[in-house]
Every structure is written in structure tokens, then in C-alpha cells.
Motif scaffolding. Structure first.
Motif, PDB file in Angstrom:
ATOM      1  N   SER A   9      39.001  34.608  49.159  1.00  0.00           N
ATOM      2  CA  SER A   9      40.207  35.413  48.922  1.00  0.00           C
ATOM      3  C   SER A   9      39.899  36.903  48.977  1.00  0.00           C
ATOM      4  CB  SER A   9      40.815  35.088  47.557  1.00  0.00           C
ATOM      5  OG  SER A   9      41.238  33.760  47.508  1.00  0.00           O
ATOM      6  N   GLU A  10      38.813  37.301  48.340  1.00  0.00           N
ATOM      7  CA  GLU A  10      38.429  38.713  48.340  1.00  0.00           C
ATOM      8  C   GLU A  10      38.008  39.186  49.728  1.00  0.00           C
ATOM      9  OE1 GLU A  10      36.667  39.393  43.874  1.00  0.00           O
ATOM     10  OE2 GLU A  10      35.460  38.210  45.296  1.00  0.00           O
ATOM     11  N   ALA A  11      37.287  38.334  50.461  1.00  0.00           N
ATOM     12  CA  ALA A  11      36.861  38.693  51.812  1.00  0.00           C
ATOM     13  C   ALA A  11      38.066  38.835  52.733  1.00  0.00           C
ATOM     14  CB  ALA A  11      35.888  37.652  52.355  1.00  0.00           C
ATOM     15  N   ALA A  12      39.037  37.950  52.600  1.00  0.00           N
ATOM     16  CA  ALA A  12      40.258  38.051  53.405  1.00  0.00           C
ATOM     17  C   ALA A  12      40.993  39.348  53.103  1.00  0.00           C
ATOM     18  CB  ALA A  12      41.162  36.849  53.142  1.00  0.00           C
ATOM     19  N   GLU A  13      41.121  39.683  51.836  1.00  0.00           N
ATOM     20  CA  GLU A  13      41.779  40.928  51.441  1.00  0.00           C
ATOM     21  C   GLU A  13      40.997  42.130  51.975  1.00  0.00           C
ATOM     22  OE1 GLU A  13      42.967  43.388  47.406  1.00  0.00           O
ATOM     23  OE2 GLU A  13      42.730  41.213  47.287  1.00  0.00           O
ATOM     24  N   TYR A  14      39.691  42.077  51.890  1.00  0.00           N
ATOM     25  CA  TYR A  14      38.820  43.155  52.387  1.00  0.00           C
ATOM     26  C   TYR A  14      39.044  43.390  53.882  1.00  0.00           C
ATOM     27  CZ  TYR A  14      34.400  45.579  53.430  1.00  0.00           C
ATOM     28  OH  TYR A  14      33.448  46.476  53.860  1.00  0.00           O
ATOM     29  N   LEU A  15      39.260  42.298  54.644  1.00  0.00           N
ATOM     30  CA  LEU A  15      39.481  42.397  56.088  1.00  0.00           C
ATOM     31  C   LEU A  15      40.944  42.655  56.446  1.00  0.00           C
ATOM     32  CD1 LEU A  15      37.237  39.438  57.272  1.00  0.00           C
ATOM     33  CD2 LEU A  15      36.771  41.887  57.555  1.00  0.00           C
ATOM     34  N   GLY A  16      41.834  42.541  55.460  1.00  0.00           N
ATOM     35  CA  GLY A  16      43.249  42.783  55.708  1.00  0.00           C
ATOM     36  C   GLY A  16      43.953  41.624  56.389  1.00  0.00           C
ATOM     37  N   ILE A  17      43.482  40.397  56.136  1.00  0.00           N
ATOM     38  CA  ILE A  17      44.103  39.203  56.704  1.00  0.00           C
ATOM     39  C   ILE A  17      44.421  38.225  55.578  1.00  0.00           C
ATOM     40  CG2 ILE A  17      42.981  39.457  58.959  1.00  0.00           C
ATOM     41  CD1 ILE A  17      40.962  37.329  58.134  1.00  0.00           C
ATOM     42  N   GLY A  39      30.274  32.646  48.553  1.00  0.00           N
ATOM     43  CA  GLY A  39      30.365  34.093  48.403  1.00  0.00           C
ATOM     44  C   GLY A  39      29.589  34.815  49.492  1.00  0.00           C
ATOM     45  N   TRP A  40      30.143  35.933  49.952  1.00  0.00           N
ATOM     46  CA  TRP A  40      29.514  36.753  50.990  1.00  0.00           C
ATOM     47  C   TRP A  40      29.384  38.185  50.491  1.00  0.00           C
ATOM     48  CZ3 TRP A  40      33.401  33.257  51.747  1.00  0.00           C
ATOM     49  CH2 TRP A  40      33.155  32.204  52.609  1.00  0.00           C
ATOM     50  N   SER A  41      28.324  38.860  50.903  1.00  0.00           N
ATOM     51  CA  SER A  41      28.195  40.283  50.595  1.00  0.00           C
ATOM     52  C   SER A  41      29.077  41.059  51.565  1.00  0.00           C
ATOM     53  CB  SER A  41      26.739  40.733  50.731  1.00  0.00           C
ATOM     54  OG  SER A  41      26.339  40.702  52.095  1.00  0.00           O
ATOM     55  N   LYS A  42      29.464  42.273  51.206  1.00  0.00           N
ATOM     56  CA  LYS A  42      30.253  43.107  52.116  1.00  0.00           C
ATOM     57  C   LYS A  42      29.466  43.380  53.387  1.00  0.00           C
ATOM     58  CE  LYS A  42      33.420  45.379  48.962  1.00  0.00           C
ATOM     59  NZ  LYS A  42      33.910  46.644  48.425  1.00  0.00           N
ATOM     60  N   THR A  43      28.152  43.513  53.272  1.00  0.00           N
ATOM     61  CA  THR A  43      27.308  43.748  54.444  1.00  0.00           C
ATOM     62  C   THR A  43      27.399  42.566  55.407  1.00  0.00           C
ATOM     63  OG1 THR A  43      25.795  45.099  53.141  1.00  0.00           O
ATOM     64  CG2 THR A  43      24.953  44.228  55.221  1.00  0.00           C
ATOM     65  N   THR A  44      27.317  41.353  54.897  1.00  0.00           N
ATOM     66  CA  THR A  44      27.418  40.154  55.735  1.00  0.00           C
ATOM     67  C   THR A  44      28.773  40.104  56.433  1.00  0.00           C
ATOM     68  OG1 THR A  44      25.898  38.902  54.347  1.00  0.00           O
ATOM     69  CG2 THR A  44      27.400  37.616  55.721  1.00  0.00           C
ATOM     70  N   ILE A  45      29.854  40.362  55.687  1.00  0.00           N
ATOM     71  CA  ILE A  45      31.201  40.335  56.266  1.00  0.00           C
ATOM     72  C   ILE A  45      31.347  41.435  57.321  1.00  0.00           C
ATOM     73  CG2 ILE A  45      33.658  40.705  55.763  1.00  0.00           C
ATOM     74  CD1 ILE A  45      32.665  37.925  54.944  1.00  0.00           C
ATOM     75  N   ASP A  46      30.846  42.640  57.044  1.00  0.00           N
ATOM     76  CA  ASP A  46      30.945  43.740  58.001  1.00  0.00           C
ATOM     77  C   ASP A  46      30.187  43.428  59.294  1.00  0.00           C
ATOM     78  OD1 ASP A  46      32.543  45.307  56.349  1.00  0.00           O
ATOM     79  OD2 ASP A  46      30.837  46.421  55.514  1.00  0.00           O
ATOM     80  N   TRP A  48      29.334  40.433  60.498  1.00  0.00           N
ATOM     81  CA  TRP A  48      29.999  39.323  61.167  1.00  0.00           C
ATOM     82  C   TRP A  48      31.270  39.807  61.860  1.00  0.00           C
ATOM     83  CZ3 TRP A  48      34.858  37.584  59.504  1.00  0.00           C
ATOM     84  CH2 TRP A  48      35.336  36.470  60.169  1.00  0.00           C
ATOM     85  N   ASN A  49      32.061  40.631  61.180  1.00  0.00           N
ATOM     86  CA  ASN A  49      33.324  41.120  61.725  1.00  0.00           C
ATOM     87  C   ASN A  49      33.090  41.999  62.958  1.00  0.00           C
ATOM     88  OD1 ASN A  49      36.200  41.284  61.602  1.00  0.00           O
ATOM     89  ND2 ASN A  49      35.995  43.350  60.788  1.00  0.00           N
ATOM     90  N   ALA A  50      32.015  42.768  62.957  1.00  0.00           N
ATOM     91  CA  ALA A  50      31.702  43.634  64.099  1.00  0.00           C
ATOM     92  C   ALA A  50      31.312  42.826  65.332  1.00  0.00           C
ATOM     93  CB  ALA A  50      30.579  44.600  63.727  1.00  0.00           C
ATOM     94  N   ARG A  51      30.776  41.631  65.136  1.00  0.00           N
ATOM     95  CA  ARG A  51      30.310  40.803  66.256  1.00  0.00           C
ATOM     96  C   ARG A  51      31.311  39.765  66.728  1.00  0.00           C
ATOM     97  NH1 ARG A  51      25.616  40.374  62.953  1.00  0.00           N
ATOM     98  NH2 ARG A  51      26.270  38.262  62.496  1.00  0.00           N
ATOM     99  N   ARG A  52      32.355  39.512  65.959  1.00  0.00           N
ATOM    100  CA  ARG A  52      33.259  38.430  66.354  1.00  0.00           C
ATOM    101  C   ARG A  52      34.165  38.880  67.498  1.00  0.00           C
ATOM    102  NH1 ARG A  52      38.451  37.558  63.521  1.00  0.00           N
ATOM    103  NH2 ARG A  52      38.940  39.464  62.411  1.00  0.00           N
ATOM    104  N   PRO A  53      34.564  37.936  68.333  1.00  0.00           N
ATOM    105  CA  PRO A  53      35.430  38.271  69.475  1.00  0.00           C
ATOM    106  C   PRO A  53      36.770  38.840  69.018  1.00  0.00           C
ATOM    107  CG  PRO A  53      34.697  35.981  69.581  1.00  0.00           C
ATOM    108  CD  PRO A  53      34.236  36.530  68.271  1.00  0.00           C
ATOM    109  N   GLY A  54      37.447  39.494  69.945  1.00  0.00           N
ATOM    110  CA  GLY A  54      38.764  40.081  69.643  1.00  0.00           C
ATOM    111  C   GLY A  54      39.766  39.048  69.176  1.00  0.00           C
TER     112      GLY A  54
END
Length: 63
Positions: A9-17, A39-46, A48-54
């Protein structure tokens, strides 16, 4: 020092989805699991998000 990890839930909110959209993604392995909660660290989410396809599904057809 306490380390903070983002729940889905927090990761989704952090990404705005939405959480539902987040749960449909090909997520990275969690950094920690407590019981059944991942649980994921913000670094892990950042990273991963930078590498995922459009986003957005199929590209538009050219006319």
C-alpha cells in the motif's frame, strides 16, 4: 536505528498508483517479509521503477 520498509500500500502510494495496479506489476523480490507482509526499501522501488518498461498498453496505430 529502525529501518523502514514500504508495504504494498505504501509503495503504491509512493509511486502514485492504486494498490490494485501495484499488485498486478512484476514486482522485485521484497527486501523483507514479516509474516505474510512484504516490504521494500525506497531504494529498491526507485531502482525497479527506473528499469521497468513504459506504461499504457499497446502503442497507437499509425494512420
Amino acid at each position: 536505528m529502525t529501518e523502514h520498509f514500504l508495504s504494498s500500500s505504501e509503495a503504491a502510494e509512493y509511486l502514485g498508483i492504486s494498490r490494485g495496479a501495484f499488485n498486478t506489476l512484476n514486482l522485485p523480490e521484497p527486501d523483507v517479509t514479516v509474516g505474510q507482509v512484504k516490504g521494500w526499501s525506497k531504494t529498491t522501488i526507485d531502482q525497479w521503477n527506473a528499469r521497468r518498461p513504459g506504461h499504457g498498453g499497446r502503442p497507437r496505430k499509425e494512420r
